[in-house]
Write a protein that holds these residues in place. Structure first.
Motif, PDB file in Angstrom:
ATOM      1  N   TRP A 151       0.758  -1.157   0.206  1.00  0.00           N
ATOM      2  CA  TRP A 151       0.081   0.121  -0.312  1.00  0.00           C
ATOM      3  C   TRP A 151       0.831   1.264  -0.118  1.00  0.00           C
ATOM      4  O   TRP A 151       0.571   1.693  -1.036  1.00  0.00           O
ATOM      5  N   HIS A 152       2.003   0.846   0.877  1.00  0.00           N
ATOM      6  CA  HIS A 152       2.643   2.543   0.428  1.00  0.00           C
ATOM      7  C   HIS A 152       3.838   2.381  -0.136  1.00  0.00           C
ATOM      8  O   HIS A 152       4.351   3.744  -0.420  1.00  0.00           O
ATOM      9  N   ARG A 153       3.499   1.602  -1.457  1.00  0.00           N
ATOM     10  CA  ARG A 153       3.990   1.794  -3.027  1.00  0.00           C
ATOM     11  C   ARG A 153       2.932   2.524  -4.314  1.00  0.00           C
ATOM     12  O   ARG A 153       3.286   2.548  -5.104  1.00  0.00           O
ATOM     13  N   ARG A 154       1.445   2.982  -3.659  1.00  0.00           N
ATOM     14  CA  ARG A 154       0.857   3.379  -4.446  1.00  0.00           C
ATOM     15  C   ARG A 154       0.426   4.972  -3.977  1.00  0.00           C
ATOM     16  O   ARG A 154      -0.185   5.000  -2.810  1.00  0.00           O
ATOM     17  N   ARG A 155       0.962   5.763  -4.973  1.00  0.00           N
ATOM     18  CA  ARG A 155       1.247   6.665  -4.426  1.00  0.00           C
ATOM     19  C   ARG A 155      -0.289   8.076  -3.622  1.00  0.00           C
ATOM     20  O   ARG A 155      -0.280   8.506  -3.086  1.00  0.00           O
ATOM     21  N   PRO A 156      -1.573   7.191  -4.245  1.00  0.00           N
ATOM     22  CA  PRO A 156      -2.556   7.412  -4.641  1.00  0.00           C
ATOM     23  C   PRO A 156      -2.866   7.375  -3.238  1.00  0.00           C
ATOM     24  O   PRO A 156      -3.519   8.375  -2.142  1.00  0.00           O
ATOM     25  N   LEU A 157      -3.020   6.560  -2.589  1.00  0.00           N
ATOM     26  CA  LEU A 157      -2.890   5.919  -1.323  1.00  0.00           C
ATOM     27  C   LEU A 157      -1.971   6.086  -0.455  1.00  0.00           C
ATOM     28  O   LEU A 157      -3.014   6.473   0.855  1.00  0.00           O
ATOM     29  N   LEU A 158      -0.649   6.271  -0.955  1.00  0.00           N
ATOM     30  CA  LEU A 158      -0.284   6.430   0.559  1.00  0.00           C
ATOM     31  C   LEU A 158      -0.527   8.002   0.589  1.00  0.00           C
ATOM     32  O   LEU A 158      -0.501   8.766   1.907  1.00  0.00           O
ATOM     33  N   PHE A 159      -0.310   8.599  -0.162  1.00  0.00           N
ATOM     34  CA  PHE A 159      -1.030  10.133   0.228  1.00  0.00           C
ATOM     35  C   PHE A 159      -2.018  10.553   0.827  1.00  0.00           C
ATOM     36  O   PHE A 159      -2.080  11.358   1.777  1.00  0.00           O
ATOM     37  N   ALA A 160      -2.884  10.263   0.246  1.00  0.00           N
ATOM     38  CA  ALA A 160      -4.040  10.258   1.763  1.00  0.00           C
ATOM     39  C   ALA A 160      -4.094   9.364   2.989  1.00  0.00           C
ATOM     40  O   ALA A 160      -4.766  10.120   3.380  1.00  0.00           O
ATOM     41  N   TYR A 161      -2.690   8.597   2.810  1.00  0.00           N
ATOM     42  CA  TYR A 161      -3.077   8.012   4.305  1.00  0.00           C
ATOM     43  C   TYR A 161      -2.062   9.239   4.516  1.00  0.00           C
ATOM     44  O   TYR A 161      -1.949   9.369   6.695  1.00  0.00           O
ATOM     45  N   MET A 162      -1.135   9.569   4.443  1.00  0.00           N
ATOM     46  CA  MET A 162      -0.235  11.281   4.924  1.00  0.00           C
ATOM     47  C   MET A 162      -1.777  12.024   5.458  1.00  0.00           C
ATOM     48  O   MET A 162      -1.294  12.235   6.360  1.00  0.00           O
ATOM     49  N   LEU A 163      -1.973  12.491   4.893  1.00  0.00           N
ATOM     50  CA  LEU A 163      -2.994  13.309   4.976  1.00  0.00           C
ATOM     51  C   LEU A 163      -3.874  13.390   6.178  1.00  0.00           C
ATOM     52  O   LEU A 163      -3.890  14.405   7.312  1.00  0.00           O
ATOM     53  N   ALA A 164      -4.661  12.091   6.295  1.00  0.00           N
ATOM     54  CA  ALA A 164      -5.290  11.493   7.253  1.00  0.00           C
ATOM     55  C   ALA A 164      -4.336  11.332   8.555  1.00  0.00           C
ATOM     56  O   ALA A 164      -5.117  11.802   9.281  1.00  0.00           O
ATOM     57  N   THR A 165      -3.643  10.987   8.716  1.00  0.00           N
ATOM     58  CA  THR A 165      -2.341  10.555   9.504  1.00  0.00           C
ATOM     59  C   THR A 165      -1.832  12.372   9.357  1.00  0.00           C
ATOM     60  O   THR A 165      -1.955  12.924  11.359  1.00  0.00           O
ATOM     61  N   ALA A 166      -1.908  13.310   9.371  1.00  0.00           N
ATOM     62  CA  ALA A 166      -1.440  14.806   9.635  1.00  0.00           C
ATOM     63  C   ALA A 166      -2.341  15.173   9.960  1.00  0.00           C
ATOM     64  O   ALA A 166      -2.413  16.438  11.334  1.00  0.00           O
ATOM     65  N   GLY A 167      -4.237  14.700   9.710  1.00  0.00           N
ATOM     66  CA  GLY A 167      -5.022  15.419  10.989  1.00  0.00           C
ATOM     67  C   GLY A 167      -5.274  14.928  12.335  1.00  0.00           C
ATOM     68  O   GLY A 167      -5.541  15.614  12.893  1.00  0.00           O
ATOM     69  N   ALA A 168      -4.690  13.639  11.888  1.00  0.00           N
ATOM     70  CA  ALA A 168      -4.618  13.338  13.801  1.00  0.00           C
ATOM     71  C   ALA A 168      -3.541  13.954  14.156  1.00  0.00           C
ATOM     72  O   ALA A 168      -4.263  14.325  15.738  1.00  0.00           O
ATOM     73  N   ALA A 169      -2.233  14.468  13.748  1.00  0.00           N
ATOM     74  CA  ALA A 169      -1.254  14.899  14.301  1.00  0.00           C
ATOM     75  C   ALA A 169      -1.569  16.242  14.835  1.00  0.00           C
ATOM     76  O   ALA A 169      -1.564  16.799  15.727  1.00  0.00           O
ATOM     77  N   LEU A 170      -2.439  16.899  14.082  1.00  0.00           N
ATOM     78  CA  LEU A 170      -2.772  18.212  14.060  1.00  0.00           C
ATOM     79  C   LEU A 170      -3.678  18.137  15.047  1.00  0.00           C
ATOM     80  O   LEU A 170      -4.305  18.882  16.351  1.00  0.00           O
ATOM     81  N   VAL A 171      -4.880  17.019  15.067  1.00  0.00           N
ATOM     82  CA  VAL A 171      -6.016  17.769  16.291  1.00  0.00           C
ATOM     83  C   VAL A 171      -5.137  17.050  17.768  1.00  0.00           C
ATOM     84  O   VAL A 171      -5.822  17.794  18.964  1.00  0.00           O
ATOM     85  N   PHE A 172      -4.108  16.572  17.824  1.00  0.00           N
ATOM     86  CA  PHE A 172      -3.504  16.419  19.689  1.00  0.00           C
ATOM     87  C   PHE A 172      -2.628  17.236  19.270  1.00  0.00           C
ATOM     88  O   PHE A 172      -2.560  17.652  20.644  1.00  0.00           O
ATOM     89  N   LEU A 173      -1.747  17.937  18.625  1.00  0.00           N
ATOM     90  CA  LEU A 173      -1.073  19.244  18.622  1.00  0.00           C
ATOM     91  C   LEU A 173      -2.241  20.160  19.405  1.00  0.00           C
ATOM     92  O   LEU A 173      -1.981  21.365  20.426  1.00  0.00           O
ATOM     93  N   THR A 174      -3.333  20.042  18.223  1.00  0.00           N
ATOM     94  CA  THR A 174      -3.943  21.833  18.710  1.00  0.00           C
ATOM     95  C   THR A 174      -5.273  22.123  20.148  1.00  0.00           C
ATOM     96  O   THR A 174      -4.296  22.101  20.970  1.00  0.00           O
TER      97      THR A 174
END
Length: 230
Positions: A151-174
């Motif tokens: 899955w991490h070699r599929r660019r669209p999927l990796l990008f989506a998971y990166m965005l989702a994880t960044a969103g979660a990190a932003l929640v905790f940081l906020t």
């Protein structure tokens, strides 16, 4: 006899992905879990406003014990009951050691920053936490005539998971930043409000965003696979 065999075969085997998925869902607790989690905090702040810190700590731990018993009586997750109780006990110990009511919220503040750092770390190594969890619980389907691709070699999927994880990190940081600011200003009442308001509501928003970006990426992959097969 055949029906019995089919029923048994349909049940998730111990240690299977479905068992872990169900355990994860049960640990969240839904809206009832949201209310139950908020009660000890509300009790702590209310009692501290009219009595001493010692009484507030006793009331918070007592309410957490009652709620843990309530969860167990309703045959809810033991892990859910014990985790909630442990969190209140540890927070109360910190408040007792610091001698200040606002110390009750230190555990939550520290935890928010730790989770944010952990999520960011998975982004740095390009193995986003949301992707690791999602692909374990619900792997991306492969086409029948297609060789398996990580899955991490599929660019669209990796990008989506990166965005989702960044969103979660932003929640905790906020959460951590806002509550730390209130902590430094000794705003105990507002700390309780922030803890509740920035708890499950923000988690639900982050989960909704994750579902949107990941489902969109998976649909894009499905369309590309269908076009290449045509």
């Amino acid at each position: 006899m055949i029906e019995d065999e089919q029923t048994e075969s349909d049940e998730p085997r111990p240690g299977s992905r479905e068992v872990y998925r169900q355990q994860l869902l049960n640990s969240i607790g839904g809206w009832s879990g949201t209310v139950i989690t908020a009660i000890p905090t509300v009790v702590f702040v209310a009692v501290n406003a009219v009595a001493t810190l010692r009484w507030a700590i006793g009331a918070a731990v007592g309410s957490a014990l009652l709620l843990a018993g309530y969860r167990l009586a309703r045959r809810q997750s033991v892990q859910q009951a014990m985790t909630g109780l442990l969190g209140v006990v540890v927070a109360s110990i910190i408040a007792a050691r610091t001698g200040q009511a606002k110390g009750y919220f230190l555990l939550g503040i520290w935890s928010s920053f730790v989770y944010a750092a952990a999520f960011v770390a998975t982004l740095v190594v390009r193995r986003p936490a949301i992707g690791l969890l999602w692909e374990f619980l619900d792997p991306t389907p492969e086409a029948d005539d297609e060789e398996p691709v990580l899955w991490h070699r599929r660019r669209p999927l990796l990008f989506a998971y990166m965005l989702a994880t960044a969103g979660a990190a932003l929640v905790f940081l906020t959460r951590g930043i806002v509550q730390l600011a209130l902590f430094q200003h000794n705003a105990t009442g507002w700390l309780a409000v922030a803890r509740i308001a920035m708890g499950y509501p923000l988690y639900i928003a982050a989960i909704g965003f994750a579902f949107w970006v990941v489902r969109r990426a998976r649909n894009q992959l499905a369309v590309e696979t269908a076009n290449s097969a045509a």
